[in-house]
Design a protein around this motif. Structure first.
Motif, PDB file in Angstrom:
ATOM      1  N   UNK A 278     124.849 -25.171  33.348  1.00 48.97           N
ATOM      2  CA  UNK A 278     123.937 -25.752  32.364  1.00 48.97           C
ATOM      3  C   UNK A 278     123.917 -27.274  32.464  1.00 48.97           C
ATOM      4  N   UNK A 279     125.098 -27.861  32.618  1.00 46.20           N
ATOM      5  CA  UNK A 279     125.209 -29.318  32.735  1.00 46.20           C
ATOM      6  C   UNK A 279     124.474 -29.813  33.976  1.00 46.20           C
ATOM      7  N   UNK A 280     124.690 -29.132  35.100  1.00 50.37           N
ATOM      8  CA  UNK A 280     124.039 -29.535  36.341  1.00 50.37           C
ATOM      9  C   UNK A 280     122.528 -29.435  36.266  1.00 50.37           C
ATOM     10  N   UNK A 281     122.028 -28.370  35.643  1.00 52.10           N
ATOM     11  CA  UNK A 281     120.584 -28.179  35.528  1.00 52.10           C
ATOM     12  C   UNK A 281     119.955 -29.248  34.634  1.00 52.10           C
ATOM     13  N   UNK A 282     120.663 -29.655  33.572  1.00 51.05           N
ATOM     14  CA  UNK A 282     120.134 -30.699  32.696  1.00 51.05           C
ATOM     15  C   UNK A 282     120.123 -32.057  33.389  1.00 51.05           C
ATOM     16  N   UNK A 283     121.102 -32.295  34.249  1.00 52.42           N
ATOM     17  CA  UNK A 283     121.127 -33.552  35.006  1.00 52.42           C
ATOM     18  C   UNK A 283     119.930 -33.614  35.956  1.00 52.42           C
ATOM     19  N   UNK A 284     119.614 -32.473  36.585  1.00 54.50           N
ATOM     20  CA  UNK A 284     118.428 -32.419  37.450  1.00 54.50           C
ATOM     21  C   UNK A 284     117.166 -32.653  36.631  1.00 54.50           C
ATOM     22  N   UNK A 285     117.120 -32.054  35.433  1.00 56.12           N
ATOM     23  CA  UNK A 285     115.969 -32.233  34.545  1.00 56.12           C
ATOM     24  C   UNK A 285     115.831 -33.695  34.126  1.00 56.12           C
ATOM     25  N   UNK A 286     116.963 -34.343  33.890  1.00 54.54           N
ATOM     26  CA  UNK A 286     116.951 -35.769  33.548  1.00 54.54           C
ATOM     27  C   UNK A 286     116.363 -36.576  34.698  1.00 54.54           C
ATOM     28  N   UNK A 287     116.748 -36.231  35.937  1.00 55.45           N
ATOM     29  CA  UNK A 287     116.197 -36.911  37.120  1.00 55.45           C
ATOM     30  C   UNK A 287     114.687 -36.721  37.197  1.00 55.45           C
ATOM     31  N   UNK A 288     114.222 -35.502  36.881  1.00 52.93           N
ATOM     32  CA  UNK A 288     112.782 -35.217  36.933  1.00 52.93           C
ATOM     33  C   UNK A 288     112.012 -36.135  35.996  1.00 52.93           C
ATOM     34  N   UNK A 289     112.541 -36.354  34.819  1.00 52.19           N
ATOM     35  CA  UNK A 289     111.845 -37.177  33.830  1.00 52.19           C
ATOM     36  C   UNK A 289     111.949 -38.671  34.121  1.00 52.19           C
ATOM     37  N   UNK A 290     112.973 -39.071  34.850  1.00 55.40           N
ATOM     38  CA  UNK A 290     113.186 -40.497  35.123  1.00 55.40           C
ATOM     39  C   UNK A 290     112.544 -40.965  36.426  1.00 55.40           C
ATOM     40  N   UNK A 291     112.087 -40.031  37.273  1.00 54.10           N
ATOM     41  CA  UNK A 291     111.519 -40.423  38.559  1.00 54.10           C
ATOM     42  C   UNK A 291     110.134 -41.034  38.378  1.00 54.10           C
ATOM     43  N   UNK A 301     107.919 -30.655  43.338  1.00 55.24           N
ATOM     44  CA  UNK A 301     108.428 -29.308  43.080  1.00 55.24           C
ATOM     45  C   UNK A 301     109.879 -29.110  43.523  1.00 55.24           C
ATOM     46  N   UNK A 302     110.398 -29.969  44.389  1.00 54.16           N
ATOM     47  CA  UNK A 302     111.735 -29.772  44.951  1.00 54.16           C
ATOM     48  C   UNK A 302     112.837 -29.658  43.889  1.00 54.16           C
ATOM     49  N   UNK A 303     112.909 -30.545  42.871  1.00 54.92           N
ATOM     50  CA  UNK A 303     113.967 -30.407  41.852  1.00 54.92           C
ATOM     51  C   UNK A 303     113.876 -29.094  41.079  1.00 54.92           C
ATOM     52  N   UNK A 304     112.666 -28.649  40.754  1.00 48.44           N
ATOM     53  CA  UNK A 304     112.498 -27.383  40.028  1.00 48.44           C
ATOM     54  C   UNK A 304     112.936 -26.208  40.894  1.00 48.44           C
TER      55      UNK A 304
END
Length: 319
Positions: A278-291, A301-304
């Motif tokens: 869960x922690x790792x997936x949220x960190x990826x989601x954070x990256x998606x919003x900050x890019x 689509x790569x992070x998703x």
């Protein structure tokens, strides 16, 4: 027969939670609540009721892995839902249309809460207060702090007035009726899930983190798809992030019903793995919003895709 009861309970939970979502949306429209509060508090709280009932019931049948795994697994499944739906509607590049500053705080609080429970699972002999782990008080404090962000949102100025709509009082009554239905069906879901784990020998962690978590997260799936169809991506992201925060808050209520000691001290290592996922997936989601907003379709689509692959891999390991 147990599987049939489990499936029927899951269907009832989904239907009742969808109704909760609909009535919650009507309440928000008729009371002029802000969009952030609608997605992050009202709808998120409504769609998280199945997780509460199943986890509390799991405590009473003395299955800690299902109680905690349901909450943590639902958070994992919620992020998976957002990633999968966004992949399906990838042409819209919905994440690039979001106001990042409105959603990043929710992710950061979600990360903070998740780190808190992971530490509590790893540390032996947790400090207790009223037979509740000290980490639960930290969770409540962090959640209250996050709610302050929603309170700062300006409410919508226009209230939808439609004579064909039900009165606010009647909508609230139906909302409560749906909530009671969720309470009953959620309890059946948890009990049958525990019996399935006993009779089939399937890991209780897998039952709680995957089977029950997926069932209780189906209302979030419906809510996200509906929001995407309406191109209301802020509600979609807000409902998922708010639901994840609310789920972790509900761990504190679950611990209050668990009288043996701090509930996080009794979970298996598989639950720690799920929480780390869960922690790792949220960190990826954070990256998606900050890019950066402008990017190619492949990079978008790569992070998703990574979120989906990681989920499938860890779920297989848990099983």
């Amino acid at each position: 027969m147990i599987w049939i009861s489990f499936i029927i309970a899951a269907i009832v939970v989904v239907y009742a939670a969808i109704k909760l979502n609909e009535y919650g949306d009507q309440i928000s429209r008729q009371t002029a609540m802000s969009g952030a509060m609608v997605g992050g508090l009202l709808i998120a709280g409504a769609t998280s009721l199945p997780e509460l009932t199943t986890s509390v019931t799991a405590v009473y049948v003395d299955n800690v892995d299902i109680a905690v795994g349901n909450m943590v697994g639902s958070n994992v499944f919620n992020v998976l839902i957002l990633a999968a739906v966004d992949l399906y509607y990838r042409k819209q590049q919905a994440f690039n249309q979001l106001e990042s500053r409105q959603h990043i705080p929710s992710i950061l609080f979600g990360i903070a809460l998740t780190v808190t429970i992971i530490i509590a699972m790893l540390v032996d002999n947790s400090i207790t207060l009223f037979n509740i782990g000290i980490e639960m008080f930290i969770l409540v404090g962090l959640y209250i702090l996050s709610v302050k962000l929603f309170e700062e949102e300006e409410p919508d100025e226009d209230v939808i007035v439609d004579e064909k709509r039900m009165s606010t009082r009647k909508v609230i009554q139906f909302f409560i009726m749906s909530a009671v239905t969720v309470l009953i069906a959620g309890s059946v879901l948890s009990i049958t899930g525990d019996l399935i784990a006993e009779q089939t020998g399937i890991n209780s962690s897998f039952v709680g983190s995957v089977l029950i978590a997926a069932s209780t997260s189906l209302p979030e799936l419906v809510a996200v798809i509906a929001a995407y169809k309406l191109a209301n991506y802020a509600i979609a992201a807000g409902s998922i992030l708010g639901s994840n925060l609310f789920n972790l808050l509900l761990l504190a209520f679950t611990d209050a019903f668990y009288q043996t000691g701090p509930i996080l001290q009794g979970v298996s290592t598989s639950i720690i793995t799920t929480a780390t996922l869960s922690l790792g997936m949220m960190i990826i989601l954070l990256f998606i919003l900050m890019r950066q907003a402008k990017t190619s379709m492949i990079r978008y689509t790569l992070p998703a895709i990574l979120i989906v692959i990681i989920y499938l891999g860890v779920s297989y390991m848990t099983f």
